[in-house]
Design a protein around this motif. Sequence first.
Motif, short mmCIF file in Angstrom:
data_model
loop_
_atom_site.label_atom_id
_atom_site.label_comp_id
_atom_site.label_asym_id
_atom_site.label_seq_id
_atom_site.Cartn_x
_atom_site.Cartn_y
_atom_site.Cartn_z
N THR A 87 0.84 -1.21 0.00
CA THR A 87 0.00 0.00 0.00
C THR A 87 0.87 1.25 0.00
N ILE A 88 1.96 1.20 0.74
CA ILE A 88 2.88 2.35 0.75
C ILE A 88 3.46 2.55 -0.65
N LYS A 89 3.85 1.44 -1.28
CA LYS A 89 4.39 1.51 -2.64
C LYS A 89 3.40 2.18 -3.58
N LEU A 90 2.15 1.74 -3.49
CA LEU A 90 1.11 2.32 -4.34
C LEU A 90 0.97 3.80 -4.03
N GLY A 91 0.92 4.12 -2.74
CA GLY A 91 0.80 5.53 -2.34
C GLY A 91 1.92 6.37 -2.95
N LEU A 92 3.12 5.84 -2.92
CA LEU A 92 4.25 6.59 -3.48
C LEU A 92 4.08 6.77 -4.99
N ALA A 93 3.61 5.72 -5.66
CA ALA A 93 3.42 5.80 -7.12
C ALA A 93 2.34 6.81 -7.47
N LEU A 94 1.43 7.07 -6.52
CA LEU A 94 0.36 8.04 -6.75
C LEU A 94 0.71 9.41 -6.17
N ASP A 95 1.99 9.58 -5.84
CA ASP A 95 2.47 10.85 -5.27
C ASP A 95 1.73 11.23 -3.98
N CYS A 96 1.30 10.25 -3.23
CA CYS A 96 0.59 10.51 -1.98
C CYS A 96 1.59 10.76 -0.85
N GLY A 97 1.14 11.50 0.14
CA GLY A 97 1.90 11.58 1.37
C GLY A 97 1.68 10.28 2.15
N ILE A 98 2.76 9.72 2.73
CA ILE A 98 2.62 8.49 3.50
C ILE A 98 2.49 8.87 4.97
N ALA A 99 1.46 8.33 5.61
CA ALA A 99 1.18 8.69 7.00
C ALA A 99 2.32 8.25 7.91
N ALA A 100 2.66 9.11 8.85
CA ALA A 100 3.65 8.72 9.86
C ALA A 100 2.99 7.79 10.86
N ARG A 101 1.66 7.93 10.98
CA ARG A 101 0.92 7.13 11.94
C ARG A 101 -0.46 6.85 11.36
N ALA A 102 -0.59 5.67 10.73
CA ALA A 102 -1.87 5.31 10.13
C ALA A 102 -2.68 4.49 11.13
N ILE A 103 -3.98 4.64 11.04
CA ILE A 103 -4.84 3.98 12.03
C ILE A 103 -5.89 3.11 11.34
N PHE A 104 -6.01 1.87 11.81
CA PHE A 104 -7.09 1.02 11.33
C PHE A 104 -8.37 1.40 12.06
N ALA A 105 -9.49 1.32 11.34
CA ALA A 105 -10.76 1.72 11.94
C ALA A 105 -11.82 0.66 11.65
N ARG A 106 -12.76 0.55 12.51
CA ARG A 106 -13.88 -0.37 12.28
C ARG A 106 -14.99 0.35 11.53
N LYS A 107 -15.43 -0.28 10.46
CA LYS A 107 -16.56 0.24 9.69
C LYS A 107 -17.69 -0.75 9.93
N ASN A 108 -18.66 -0.32 10.70
CA ASN A 108 -19.69 -1.25 11.16
C ASN A 108 -20.89 -1.34 10.23
N TYR A 109 -21.20 -2.52 9.81
CA TYR A 109 -22.47 -2.76 9.12
C TYR A 109 -22.76 -4.24 9.17
N PHE A 110 -24.01 -4.59 8.96
CA PHE A 110 -24.39 -5.99 9.02
C PHE A 110 -24.63 -6.55 7.63
N TYR A 111 -24.02 -7.65 7.34
CA TYR A 111 -24.29 -8.36 6.10
C TYR A 111 -23.73 -9.77 6.27
N PRO A 112 -24.38 -10.79 5.67
CA PRO A 112 -23.93 -12.17 5.90
C PRO A 112 -22.48 -12.43 5.50
N ASP A 113 -21.94 -11.59 4.61
CA ASP A 113 -20.56 -11.83 4.18
C ASP A 113 -19.53 -11.17 5.09
#
Length: 472
Positions: free
Chosen positions: A62-88
């Motif tokens: 993901t960092i590689k991709l970010g660099l290829a897209l000229d994105c800034g790479i986070a010094a501190r990235a955070i995972f987050a929960r995205k809540n929804y209900f679905y059988p999958d």
Amino acid sequence: MAVRDWEAVIGLEVHAHLKTRTKMFCRCELEYGAPENTRTCPVCLAHPGALPVPNERAIEQTIKLGLALDCGIAARAIFARKNYFYPDLPKGYQISQYEAPLAGRGRFRLPRPDGDREIGIVRAHLEEDAAKTVHAGGATGRSVGADYSLVDFNRGGTPLVEIVTEPDLRSAEEAVWFLRLLRQTIVELGISDAEMEKGTLRADVNVSVRRRGEEGYRPRWEIKNMNSFTFVGRAIEAAIRQQVAAHEAGEPVEQSTYDYDADTDRLTVHRSKEEADDYRYFPEPDLVPVEPPAELVERLRAELPERPADRIRRIEPAVGFDAAVELVTTGRDRLYDRLVAAGAEARVAANAVMNEVAAAGIDPEAVDAGELAKVLGARERLPRDVYLEAVARSADPGFAAAPFLEQEAVSDASALEPVVEAVLAANPEQVQTYLGGKEGVLGYLVGQVMRETRGKADPRVVNRLLREKLRA
Ligand code: ADP
Ligand code: MG
Ligand code: ZN
């Protein structure tokens, strides 16, 4: 009023499966086509107490991709929960990134015939894919009319990168071109196969329209999970048509999710879009923030290959826009580069790579560019069939140009004159036609001479001799 008075505004959300050996938060192996539900464990099935461990390779990719897209790479990235209900989604939430994605703002240079367009990248974040739902039974096997649904959890937990663009794309054609070039960029980074047919690349398409010259944006329609470039283009065209018609009729156009029906070439409302708040995002308590070390980011930056868009821009001045696009999007530009480095003339090399090399069906990477460059340099004086044979052999091990170069075309006029005269004598009708003003028959006469000499004559000399004799 007509469609041309309106401008399309398009933003994409592109998902690509990352090419890791194992899943995003567990050690289950990823294997496309493995028997259903054979690649699962307590983590990806959400058994109580199971804890996620992030996949380091996926983070690097993901960092590689970010660099290829000229994105800034986070010094501190955070995972987050995205809540929804679905059988999958057995956990009842998807682990994604929200406020602090791994890759932040970036940009993508999109080469166009009239100069580059810059497409803003909002973010590229890392998440896990949901499992796969299969609607089964019923007469059609499709969701409508299916008797029941099955879930294959093999796909659940596959690392997925999501790239979100600014609404900077302005036509269906431009959006599809962007998507193709983004796909090639991803594939060349080696981080994903990004195959739409296999579902390893999917795009959500957001479309609105506004009057030309108008500031600001109008409400958009979101078309989810498009899995073919053709349908992305058609769905956008359909959205533009339907929205322009609605705006012009004074009907409301509301933000919602639409499905594209290929049979009717129309969009139908799927469901109204939930607000971001509905997902109740919050930082994932089972994972610590990701803090990519600067040395890692710099190492990955140094490993980046030259991007397709940059290659198009680099070779465009020498061969023109269309040829540059064709060379790069077919991946044949590397051979072109090697030929030019070996001394071949740019346009000659480009044409040979796109035409004769492509037609010969040989592996461009296996071609001995130094030897093929010699053939290209001599191609004007080589008989056509000798030239084609040399190109076709240029990927053979130990290929050498020399034996082919010896078979120069016969350009000695005194050797060709008797043949030319014989051909003229044998074709009195064509000669009369020519003298009557139809110069097109000259090609036929040249062809006859080529046949008599079994392709060995230099066509330029034959042409000249024929004209001379016919004038006399
Ligand atoms: P959300 O968080 O609700 O998904 P975003 O603001 O992140 O919404 O935008 C999602 C996508 O929609 C982005 O690709 C963005 O470029 C695109 N988009 C936003 N506004 C518009 C608009 N008015 N017309 C077309 N596309 C839009
Ligand atoms: Mg979104
Ligand atoms: Zn697992």
